[in-house]
Design a protein around this motif. Structure first.
Motif, PDB file in Angstrom:
ATOM      1  N   LEU A 111       0.823  -1.213   0.000  1.00 55.95           N
ATOM      2  CA  LEU A 111       0.000   0.000   0.000  1.00 55.95           C
ATOM      3  C   LEU A 111       0.854   1.260   0.000  1.00 55.95           C
ATOM      4  O   LEU A 111       0.480   2.255  -0.621  1.00 55.95           O
ATOM      5  CB  LEU A 111      -0.923   0.017   1.216  1.00 55.95           C
ATOM      6  CG  LEU A 111      -2.224  -0.773   1.081  1.00 55.95           C
ATOM      7  CD1 LEU A 111      -3.073  -0.569   2.321  1.00 55.95           C
ATOM      8  CD2 LEU A 111      -3.011  -0.376  -0.168  1.00 55.95           C
ATOM      9  N   SER A 112       2.016   1.208   0.687  1.00 52.59           N
ATOM     10  CA  SER A 112       2.806   2.441   0.698  1.00 52.59           C
ATOM     11  C   SER A 112       3.383   2.688  -0.701  1.00 52.59           C
ATOM     12  O   SER A 112       3.471   3.823  -1.151  1.00 52.59           O
ATOM     13  CB  SER A 112       3.846   2.450   1.818  1.00 52.59           C
ATOM     14  OG  SER A 112       4.944   1.721   1.442  1.00 52.59           O
ATOM     15  N   ARG A 113       3.697   1.630  -1.429  1.00 46.41           N
ATOM     16  CA  ARG A 113       4.136   1.804  -2.835  1.00 46.41           C
ATOM     17  C   ARG A 113       2.950   2.296  -3.698  1.00 46.41           C
ATOM     18  O   ARG A 113       3.132   3.126  -4.586  1.00 46.41           O
ATOM     19  CB  ARG A 113       4.662   0.461  -3.344  1.00 46.41           C
ATOM     20  CG  ARG A 113       4.944   0.388  -4.814  1.00 46.41           C
ATOM     21  CD  ARG A 113       6.406   0.554  -5.146  1.00 46.41           C
ATOM     22  NE  ARG A 113       6.634   0.354  -6.575  1.00 46.41           N
ATOM     23  CZ  ARG A 113       7.570   0.950  -7.258  1.00 46.41           C
ATOM     24  NH1 ARG A 113       8.391   1.787  -6.676  1.00 46.41           N
ATOM     25  NH2 ARG A 113       7.718   0.702  -8.551  1.00 46.41           N
ATOM     26  N   ALA A 114       1.738   1.792  -3.408  1.00 46.64           N
ATOM     27  CA  ALA A 114       0.553   2.240  -4.153  1.00 46.64           C
ATOM     28  C   ALA A 114       0.350   3.741  -3.953  1.00 46.64           C
ATOM     29  O   ALA A 114       0.078   4.476  -4.913  1.00 46.64           O
ATOM     30  CB  ALA A 114      -0.683   1.471  -3.681  1.00 46.64           C
ATOM     31  N   ARG A 115       0.509   4.210  -2.715  1.00 42.72           N
ATOM     32  CA  ARG A 115       0.354   5.650  -2.418  1.00 42.72           C
ATOM     33  C   ARG A 115       1.358   6.479  -3.200  1.00 42.72           C
ATOM     34  O   ARG A 115       1.027   7.506  -3.778  1.00 42.72           O
ATOM     35  CB  ARG A 115       0.560   5.913  -0.924  1.00 42.72           C
ATOM     36  CG  ARG A 115      -0.644   5.577  -0.132  1.00 42.72           C
ATOM     37  CD  ARG A 115      -0.636   6.121   1.294  1.00 42.72           C
ATOM     38  NE  ARG A 115      -1.729   5.464   1.962  1.00 42.72           N
ATOM     39  CZ  ARG A 115      -1.603   4.391   2.730  1.00 42.72           C
ATOM     40  NH1 ARG A 115      -0.418   3.891   2.997  1.00 42.72           N
ATOM     41  NH2 ARG A 115      -2.668   3.813   3.246  1.00 42.72           N
ATOM     42  N   GLU A 116       2.591   5.958  -3.221  1.00 45.86           N
ATOM     43  CA  GLU A 116       3.671   6.672  -3.924  1.00 45.86           C
ATOM     44  C   GLU A 116       3.349   6.758  -5.426  1.00 45.86           C
ATOM     45  O   GLU A 116       3.411   7.834  -6.026  1.00 45.86           O
ATOM     46  CB  GLU A 116       4.922   5.822  -3.717  1.00 45.86           C
ATOM     47  CG  GLU A 116       6.239   6.483  -3.857  1.00 45.86           C
ATOM     48  CD  GLU A 116       7.307   5.408  -3.600  1.00 45.86           C
ATOM     49  OE1 GLU A 116       7.325   4.798  -2.499  1.00 45.86           O
ATOM     50  OE2 GLU A 116       8.105   5.156  -4.532  1.00 45.86           O
ATOM     51  N   LEU A 117       2.975   5.630  -6.032  1.00 44.45           N
ATOM     52  CA  LEU A 117       2.731   5.601  -7.481  1.00 44.45           C
ATOM     53  C   LEU A 117       1.461   6.360  -7.858  1.00 44.45           C
ATOM     54  O   LEU A 117       1.325   6.834  -8.973  1.00 44.45           O
ATOM     55  CB  LEU A 117       2.622   4.147  -7.981  1.00 44.45           C
ATOM     56  CG  LEU A 117       3.877   3.293  -7.857  1.00 44.45           C
ATOM     57  CD1 LEU A 117       3.582   1.843  -8.229  1.00 44.45           C
ATOM     58  CD2 LEU A 117       4.987   3.840  -8.766  1.00 44.45           C
ATOM     59  N   GLY A 118       0.515   6.433  -6.898  1.00 50.25           N
ATOM     60  CA  GLY A 118      -0.784   7.058  -7.205  1.00 50.25           C
ATOM     61  C   GLY A 118      -0.825   8.542  -6.878  1.00 50.25           C
ATOM     62  O   GLY A 118      -1.858   9.185  -7.070  1.00 50.25           O
ATOM     63  N   ARG A 119       0.324   9.075  -6.394  1.00 53.12           N
ATOM     64  CA  ARG A 119       0.345  10.494  -6.005  1.00 53.12           C
ATOM     65  C   ARG A 119      -0.078  11.367  -7.182  1.00 53.12           C
ATOM     66  O   ARG A 119       0.363  11.168  -8.304  1.00 53.12           O
ATOM     67  CB  ARG A 119       1.761  10.868  -5.539  1.00 53.12           C
ATOM     68  CG  ARG A 119       1.775  12.049  -4.616  1.00 53.12           C
ATOM     69  CD  ARG A 119       3.050  12.118  -3.798  1.00 53.12           C
ATOM     70  NE  ARG A 119       3.113  11.095  -2.749  1.00 53.12           N
ATOM     71  CZ  ARG A 119       4.224  10.499  -2.355  1.00 53.12           C
ATOM     72  NH1 ARG A 119       5.367  10.774  -2.934  1.00 53.12           N
ATOM     73  NH2 ARG A 119       4.190   9.614  -1.383  1.00 53.12           N
ATOM     74  N   GLY A 120      -0.987  12.302  -6.930  1.00 52.15           N
ATOM     75  CA  GLY A 120      -1.450  13.187  -8.014  1.00 52.15           C
ATOM     76  C   GLY A 120      -2.649  12.619  -8.752  1.00 52.15           C
ATOM     77  O   GLY A 120      -3.320  13.334  -9.493  1.00 52.15           O
ATOM     78  N   THR A 121      -2.920  11.322  -8.584  1.00 51.22           N
ATOM     79  CA  THR A 121      -4.058  10.702  -9.281  1.00 51.22           C
ATOM     80  C   THR A 121      -5.123  10.250  -8.273  1.00 51.22           C
ATOM     81  O   THR A 121      -6.317  10.393  -8.523  1.00 51.22           O
ATOM     82  CB  THR A 121      -3.597   9.436 -10.061  1.00 51.22           C
ATOM     83  OG1 THR A 121      -2.415   9.741 -10.759  1.00 51.22           O
ATOM     84  CG2 THR A 121      -4.663   8.934 -11.008  1.00 51.22           C
ATOM     85  N   ILE A 122      -4.643   9.697  -7.155  1.00 51.29           N
ATOM     86  CA  ILE A 122      -5.577   9.118  -6.177  1.00 51.29           C
ATOM     87  C   ILE A 122      -5.265   9.682  -4.791  1.00 51.29           C
ATOM     88  O   ILE A 122      -4.103   9.614  -4.352  1.00 51.29           O
ATOM     89  CB  ILE A 122      -5.452   7.575  -6.170  1.00 51.29           C
ATOM     90  CG1 ILE A 122      -5.800   7.063  -7.567  1.00 51.29           C
ATOM     91  CG2 ILE A 122      -6.325   6.941  -5.098  1.00 51.29           C
ATOM     92  CD1 ILE A 122      -5.943   5.598  -7.685  1.00 51.29           C
TER      93      ILE A 122
END
Ligand SMILES: C[S@@+](CC[C@H](N)C(=O)[O-])C[C@H]1O[C@@H](n2cnc3c(N)ncnc32)[C@H](O)[C@@H]1O
Length: 304
Positions: A111-122
């Motif tokens: 999830l912490s990688r998901a947050r990083e990759l989704g920054r600006g989108t989600i």
């Protein structure tokens, strides 16, 4: 692991092949966990390696779920959740297409990688730590999806019932639950899962992944070990091996349908001719009820 990724060289969905080689009458006793190769790392703790292994274009897959939901709901879905999202590849695509998008996973590392990759989108708060059996979302959504055989991580009947109830709670009235799952024949040896592909790494390197079912099935509903083995070769460095093994459920369409019915709150199950994750350009459509589909399929239910 260094470098960005160019994309997969070859990707194949699990295909049925020679199931008669596997013995009938699954034993009730659990098969012993396959041995971890010496020196290997735990793949479930390396989201970057997982992402590299699954780094092909997922847009057709993400669109398929939206199409199926639109057909059932009668309009385009406005909100969606990717369940067992890992680093959230589908949630990110839906978010970039303007949907209110969520991701849920039990792994804080992923999830912490998901947050990083989704920054600006989600929005960060849309990545939810939870379990398929008990999760809750801050708001109900039009579409809930478990991609890539993720519901296979549930193995006991009670786990499936809890999952269907949690999914129902997360959906708006008329909303759609959709999953990609490999269906097996009823009362027959499971289809062997054999999937291997390779990915070129940038600037230099190669990742190879081998995903397969191992050993005999056991239990009721039956389950079987699935083992993922991933090697990363970067010139000038020693090869790294990543490995993971999970019991994975072996379900027929009929059994899955009964589990959803028993959980309650959904209209009849619809099985498609292909999985959402299928070779590019291959069409898919609902199959006639009363058939006994086998192999990778998209399945959906509509909430009452
Ligand atoms: C095969 S990955 C799929 C990731 C992503 N959805 C994709 O399509 O690439 C499976 C994910 O399921 C998660 N998972 C397994 N069992 C789970 C459970 N009971 N509840 C929530 N997440 C679970 C794991 O943490 C892992 O991130």
């Amino acid at each position: 692991m260094g470098g960005n990724l160019l994309g997969p060289i070859h990707v194949s969905a699990p295909e049925p092949s020679n199931p008669s080689r596997i013995e009938r009458d699954p034993p009730e006793k659990a098969t012993r966990r396959p041995a971890r190769p010496p020196g290997s790392h735990d793949l479930s703790r390396y989201p970057a390696v997982y992402d590299a292994a699954f780094s092909w274009d997922r847009s057709q897959e993400a669109r398929s779920y939206l199409q199926v939901a639109a057909t059932r709901i009668g309009r385009k879905p406005r909100s969606a959740v990717e369940l067992a999202c890992g680093t959230g590849p589908l949630a990110r695509l839906w978010g970039s297409w303007g949907l209110e998008s969520y991701g849920m996973d039990r792994s804080p590392t992923f999830l912490s990688r998901a947050r990083e990759l989704g920054r600006g989108t989600i929005p960060e708060s849309h990545w939810r730590l939870g379990d398929l059996r008990t999760f809750r979302l801050p708001r109900r959504v039009d579409l809930a999806v478990v991609p890539l055989d993720g519901i296979g991580y549930l193995v006991e009947e009670g786990e499936f019932l809890s999952f269907f109830r949690a999914a129902r709670r997360s959906l708006l009235t008329g909303g759609v639950l959709a999953v990609d799952v490999t269906l097996h024949e009823e009362q027959a040896p499971p289809l062997p899962i054999r999937n291997s592909w390779a990915v070129r790494l940038r600037p230099k390197g190669r990742l190879r992944i081998d995903w397969r079912s191992v050993g005999r099935p056991w239990g009721s509903p039956p389950r079987q070990w699935e083992v993922a083995k991933c090697s990363v070769r970067i010139p000038g460095r020693s090869t790294q091996l990543f490995w993971d093994a999970h019991p994975h459920s072996v379900l027929s369409a009929r059994r899955l349908g009964h589990l959803a019915e028993e959980a309650g709150g959904f209209r009849g199950m619809e099985v498609y001719s292909e999985a959402a994750h299928r070779p590019r350009g291959r069409m898919f459509q609902p199959t006639a009820s009363g058939t006994h589909p086998v192999g990778p399929r998209l399945i959906c239910w509509q909430r009452d």
